[in-house]
Scaffold this active site. Structure first.
Site, PDB file in Angstrom:
ATOM      1  N   ASP A 309     -52.564  30.791  59.739  1.00 44.47           N
ATOM      2  CA  ASP A 309     -52.032  30.734  61.090  1.00 44.47           C
ATOM      3  C   ASP A 309     -51.077  31.899  61.370  1.00 44.47           C
ATOM      4  OD1 ASP A 309     -51.474  29.141  63.606  1.00 44.47           O
ATOM      5  OD2 ASP A 309     -49.453  29.198  62.752  1.00 44.47           O
ATOM      6  N   GLU A 360     -55.919  34.275  61.649  1.00 46.25           N
ATOM      7  CA  GLU A 360     -55.677  34.250  63.090  1.00 46.25           C
ATOM      8  C   GLU A 360     -54.743  35.422  63.376  1.00 46.25           C
ATOM      9  OE1 GLU A 360     -53.597  31.742  66.706  1.00 46.25           O
ATOM     10  OE2 GLU A 360     -52.780  31.779  64.682  1.00 46.25           O
TER      11      GLU A 360
END
Length: 634
Positions: A309, A360
């Site tokens: 993330d 990401e």
């Protein structure tokens, strides 16, 4: 999941491995381990707290008395103690007195399980689960030349029990496994799994980096979920958050009374946007803590990959801040975080063969999927640029799309620079952004028609696929993490039609090498008509050089019906319709094509051409009938 050789001895050599960043599984050294010493059964506790002046372990085994089990300070800031009689399933915390004399109870950073929130106690846990997925693990790959279609799932809100409580991991295993198999996805990606105190963080503010959340069951229950999905041929990915952690006083924050896991200077160690601390990637013990967490999930829980993330927040020292500290060269890159990510990917691929590590990453940072040490070493990167451009285009009134035409072609200019996942994630359907179908302009029928076209373009564009739960049946409300999905909508033909389309797209994607092989090859997509801005029509070929398979994709992205529209093709003869998003099965009108015979006159640089009837807001996919028909899962 159990290992009789654990724990590692708390001797100078092993502690030094932690201090010098040479211990990829620090959870084998630190944390709570059920073991035997001198013939006596008990639990050995160990914790890293170099700034503390005193540490004791408190729990059910000593009535939470801080005087019964003081810990001994060992080398390199580690404290340890063996507690006879302590046992599996008992709650505990570390009572830490800082150098300034302040005392606070802390969760175990290496805790294998935790109490149900709002309680914050760690739980001694000796996992016991028998895996049956050895064949799956031996055969899995990163899938570069394989179909990868990912169903992103928030485990706490995919479905709920009738009383509103969470499904157990075992219940989820069977219901989710059956559904994902039916829909034809290859993988699921789970968010909200690691232990976290606040439901509203969706699991992105983690306190238990080594523990599945107790909201849905025990570690064995979670292992059952993964094992069951593997048995169905479904890969399991996990969202993992090494970029920041919450300020909750019971967790990692100021763990030994001062900054330990976080950078000391708030200009480097605090996220103002998220009110969280940033890990200190310059400390070996912190780096090992994070890599150990990744390896815990990949090795002990047999995860097939991690989606890392908020990588951009880690890469840049000035990320979302006005005051920041340059690196030693005066630049904005966090060199320590970059080194950590390279190390993470090298260790993960070495110790967990076949796993996928996905970034990401929302910027144009070079070499995200270039192998380390020359790049960051990720296998894939989310195509955030493709996502932003595509949604920005489809949100336009069709009348104005001709002025934004090349938002849909621009991805082709750089798509071979990285290994991309075309991701439409949870972030796009929250915070007043509306659900995907309601992003489309027009009335309800027009919205659904455009949404079907969007999905077909996504599945026929080079890159792996990811779609967030609920969007596969055109959920008309924003995602709400507090309730289950509105599954009743799937009984309505309008929503069932979208579900039928996604299932069909997955079936085609998995059966057609021209749709999934060679994603990064420049010749896997050939534009036939990329400049018809006036009509907002696009045409391209998807090709697989290895098998020779190819298909033709034609999109009409306005509500205007276009009759006998010419599209160039490389072969004469008869063609067949593989897919029309206007079919009645998907909620369309079912417009017919009177003639699919290619004429000899050239067009779009090709030797022949078809004359197609293009329904409004529709994508058509065709193939040459002379080729061997491909199997198509419906």
């Amino acid at each position: 999941m159990s290992d009789a050789s654990l724990p590692l001895p708390l001797d100078h050599g092993h502690l030094q491995l932690l201090a010098t960043a040479d211990l990829a599984r620090p959870d084998h050294l630190l944390g709570a381990h059920v073991t035997t010493q001198g013939g006596v059964e008990g639990v050995r506790f160990a914790v890293w707290a170099p700034g503390a002046q005193h540490v004791s372990v408190v729990g059910e085994f000593n009535d939470w008395n801080g005087f019964d089990n003081p810990m001994t300070r060992l080398d390199f800031g580690v404290w340890g103690v063996f507690v006879p009689g302590a046992a599996h399933g008992q709650r505990y915390k570390y009572r830490i007195t800082s150098a300034a004399g302040q005392t606070e109870d802390k969760m175990d950073p290496y805790g294998a399980w935790f109490e149900l929130r709002p309680d914050t106690g760690s739980v001694v846990w000796r996992p016991d689960f028998t895996w049956t997925d050895a064949t799956w693990l031996q055969r899995r790959t990163q899938g570069f030349d394989q179909p990868v279609s990912i169903y992103e799932v928030h485990v706490g809100s995919w479905a709920r029990r009738d009383d509103g409580w969470f499904l157990n991991y075992r219940e989820l295993a069977h219901r989710l496994g059956e559904y994902v198999t039916y829909m034809g996805y290859t993988h699921v990606e789970l968010l909200g799994v690691m232990e976290h105190p606040f439901d509203g963080s969706w699991g992105y503010q983690v306190t238990g980096y080594y523990a599945p959340t107790s909201r849905l069951g025990t570690p064995e229950d979670f292992a059952y979920l993964v094992n069951h999905l593997h048995g169905l041929g479904i890969g399991v990915l996990l969202d993992w958050v090494p970029g920041h952690f919450p300020t909750d006083p019971s967790g990692l924050a100021r763990f030994d009374g001062g900054p330990l896991y976080e950078y000391a200077d708030p200009r480097k160690g605090f996220h103002q946007d998220w009110n969280t601390y940033i890990f200190d990637y310059g400390r070996n013990e912190v780096v090992m803590f994070l890599i150990g967490s990744a390896m815990k999930w990949l090795q002990d829980y047999h995860l097939d990959g991690l989606r890392v993330d908020a990588v951009a927040s880690m890469l840049y020292l000035d990320f979302s801040r006005t005051e920041w500290i340059p690196n030693v060269h005066g630049g904005r890159e966090n060199l320590e975080a970059i080194a950590f990510l390279k190390r993470l990917n090298e260790v993960a691929h070495h110790m967990s063969p076949g796993c996928m590590i996905i970034a990401e990453e929302s910027t144009s940072f070079a070499g995200v999927t270039t192998p380390a040490p020359f790049g960051l070493g990720f296998d894939y990167k989310w195509a955030m640029g493709w996502m932003n451009d595509s949604l920005a285009y489809f949100e336009q009134d069709p009348l104005w799309r001709k002025y934004h035409h090349h938002k849909l072609t621009f991805f082709n200019a750089y798509r071979s620079s990285e290994n991309y996942v075309l991701a439409i994630s949870h972030d796009e359907v929250v915070h007043l952004k509306k659900s995907l179908v309601l992003k489309m302009p027009g009335d309800w029928y027009t919205q659904r028609a455009q949404y079907r076209a969007f999905l077909a373009l996504m599945w026929t564009t080079p890159g792996k696929k990811l779609l967030f739960m609920g969007q596969e049946f055109a959920q008309s409300t924003e995602w709400n993490h507090d309730v289950g999905l509105p599954w009743h909508l799937t009984d309505h033909p309008d929503h069932r039609g979208i579900m039928n389309l996604v299932r069909r797209l997955n079936g085609l994607y998995r059966s057609r090498p021209d749709w999934y092989r060679g994603d990064k090859r420049d010749d896997s997509l050939l534009w036939l008509s990329a400049d018809d801005t006036e009509h907002s029509v696009y045409a391209y070929m998807r090709r697989d050089a290895e098998s020779g398979n190819w298909s033709l994709v034609v999109a009409n992205l306005t509500p205007t019906y276009r009759e006998h529209y010419p599209v160039g093709v490389p072969q004469g003869g008869e063609y067949r319709m593989v897919l029309s998003t206007d079919d009645g099965e998907y909620g369309g009108f079912g417009t017919q094509q009177p003639d699919l015979m290619a004429r000899g006159e050239g067009w779009n640089g090709q030797t022949h051409h078809l004359r197609l009837n293009l329904p409004p807001s529709t994508v058509l996919v065709l193939e040459h009938r002379g080729e061997t028909p491909l199997s198509e899962a419906r």
